[in-house]
Motif scaffolding. Structure first.
Motif, PDB file in Angstrom:
ATOM      1  N   ILE A 117      39.452 -15.986   1.211  1.00 58.21           N
ATOM      2  CA  ILE A 117      38.918 -14.799   1.582  1.00 58.21           C
ATOM      3  C   ILE A 117      39.765 -13.674   0.959  1.00 58.21           C
ATOM      4  O   ILE A 117      40.786 -13.332   1.302  1.00 58.21           O
ATOM      5  CB  ILE A 117      39.039 -14.602   3.086  1.00 58.21           C
ATOM      6  N   PRO A 118      39.064 -12.898  -0.064  1.00 57.32           N
ATOM      7  CA  PRO A 118      39.852 -11.916  -0.821  1.00 57.32           C
ATOM      8  C   PRO A 118      40.187 -10.802   0.071  1.00 57.32           C
ATOM      9  O   PRO A 118      39.235 -10.065   0.612  1.00 57.32           O
ATOM     10  CB  PRO A 118      38.822 -11.496  -2.012  1.00 57.32           C
ATOM     11  N   THR A 119      41.526 -10.445  -0.178  1.00 57.30           N
ATOM     12  CA  THR A 119      41.965  -9.187   0.632  1.00 57.30           C
ATOM     13  C   THR A 119      43.129  -8.481  -0.439  1.00 57.30           C
ATOM     14  O   THR A 119      43.645  -7.385   0.119  1.00 57.30           O
ATOM     15  CB  THR A 119      42.858  -9.743   1.707  1.00 57.30           C
ATOM     16  N   LEU A 120      43.008  -8.896  -1.731  1.00 59.50           N
ATOM     17  CA  LEU A 120      44.026  -8.326  -2.435  1.00 59.50           C
ATOM     18  C   LEU A 120      43.162  -7.242  -3.365  1.00 59.50           C
ATOM     19  O   LEU A 120      42.050  -7.146  -3.348  1.00 59.50           O
ATOM     20  CB  LEU A 120      44.729  -9.284  -3.533  1.00 59.50           C
ATOM     21  N   PRO A 121      43.899  -6.298  -4.067  1.00 55.90           N
ATOM     22  CA  PRO A 121      43.239  -5.003  -4.652  1.00 55.90           C
ATOM     23  C   PRO A 121      42.263  -5.165  -5.844  1.00 55.90           C
ATOM     24  O   PRO A 121      41.287  -4.681  -5.738  1.00 55.90           O
ATOM     25  CB  PRO A 121      44.511  -4.253  -5.311  1.00 55.90           C
ATOM     26  N   GLY A 122      42.343  -6.481  -6.548  1.00 60.95           N
ATOM     27  CA  GLY A 122      41.381  -6.718  -7.605  1.00 60.95           C
ATOM     28  C   GLY A 122      40.236  -7.071  -7.025  1.00 60.95           C
ATOM     29  O   GLY A 122      39.088  -6.634  -7.543  1.00 60.95           O
ATOM     30  N   ALA A 123      40.001  -7.869  -5.807  1.00 56.12           N
ATOM     31  CA  ALA A 123      38.986  -8.272  -5.308  1.00 56.12           C
ATOM     32  C   ALA A 123      38.217  -7.025  -4.568  1.00 56.12           C
ATOM     33  O   ALA A 123      37.080  -6.834  -4.600  1.00 56.12           O
ATOM     34  CB  ALA A 123      39.073  -9.319  -4.397  1.00 56.12           C
ATOM     35  N   LEU A 124      39.116  -6.231  -3.877  1.00 57.93           N
ATOM     36  CA  LEU A 124      38.578  -5.189  -3.204  1.00 57.93           C
ATOM     37  C   LEU A 124      37.958  -4.151  -4.204  1.00 57.93           C
ATOM     38  O   LEU A 124      37.077  -3.592  -3.850  1.00 57.93           O
ATOM     39  CB  LEU A 124      39.780  -4.367  -2.292  1.00 57.93           C
ATOM     40  N   ARG A 125      38.664  -3.859  -5.465  1.00 58.96           N
ATOM     41  CA  ARG A 125      38.178  -3.147  -6.344  1.00 58.96           C
ATOM     42  C   ARG A 125      36.467  -3.476  -6.640  1.00 58.96           C
ATOM     43  O   ARG A 125      35.718  -2.825  -6.729  1.00 58.96           O
ATOM     44  CB  ARG A 125      38.988  -2.929  -7.572  1.00 58.96           C
TER      45      ARG A 125
END
Length: 237
Positions: A117-125
């Motif tokens: 489950i993506p939670t890091l900046p690249g995925a959030l971007r």
């Protein structure tokens, strides 16, 4: 006869780059590009940065954590298609395509995306950009939130499938084999399959990908009441 050659000192060699999260991530990404995600181990990455595996654990507590951060670094490289003169659908479709193609550049990494489950900046971007495009298109926030999840799954699955197909190296031969199988199927049991054999196997990977993206975007935009209303009419009839 005396040797007048200048002695070469070991200290004349270029200094080793300092260890950092960035250098570890770059080394892992290079391994994946060249050999696939299976080649990534703490030992192999440590060899790339000229250190021992134990040093890597100060930055990433496990291989899984390292791969999650590699995936996020790759998400951070996806080219976001801005609205500009484009319609929001075109911008979103272009961003989805870029996501798939970026993942495909790192064989096997997309499988990591399916299990996290993506939670890091690249995925959030990436999610922020998709939400902004759908907001510009007047999509309700609850539908846009579901769409972000659907898009992420589609991009990862498509990249996984592409990697598997390339690994098998079947290409056009496989497509011809499938078409023949469809054409030779029992026409009494599978009349539509046999009749549509060429249509079912004709479109290439890009055509299938682009069609699915258009269907996803059309589904995002569709008023959910439309489908339920048709179902009520059908049952009433």
């Amino acid at each position: 006869m005396p040797d007048h050659r200048e002695p070469v000192s070991r200290r004349a060699r270029p200094a080793k780059s300092p260890l950092s999260r960035r250098s570890i991530l770059d080394a892992a990404m290079t391994l994946i590009r060249e050999h696939g995600v299976e080649a990534v181990s703490m030992r192999h990455v440590a060899e790339q940065v000229e250190t021992g595996p134990a040093s890597l654990y100060a930055y990433f507590e496990s291989r899984d954590v390292l791969l999650e951060h590699v995936l996020d670094a790759v998400y951070g490289r996806v080219e976001l298609v801005e609205l500009g003169a484009l319609d929001w659908r075109e911008a979103l479709g272009g961003t989805i395509t870029n996501t798939i193609e970026t993942l495909e550049f790192y064989p096997g990494l997309s499988a990591v995306a399916l299990g996290t489950i993506p939670t890091l900046p690249g995925a959030l971007r990436l999610a922020e950009h998709e939400l902004a495009l759908m907001e510009a298109g007047g999509i309700a926030e609850d539908r846009a939130a579901l769409a972000v999840d659907l898009i992420a799954q589609f991009a990862a699955v498509t990249a996984v499938e592409r990697t598997v197909r390339h690994d098998r190296a079947r290409g056009d031969g496989e497509r011809e084999h499938v078409r023949t199988a469809y054409q030779n199927a029992d026409p009494q049991l599978f009349p539509r399959v046999t009749r549509s054999a060429a249509l079912l196997t004709g479109p290439d990977e890009r055509a299938r990908r682009d069609f699915t993206i258009r269907v996803i975007i059309a589904g995002i935009e569709q008023d959910p009441g439309d489908g339920s209303d048709r179902m009520r009419v059908r049952h009433a009839g």
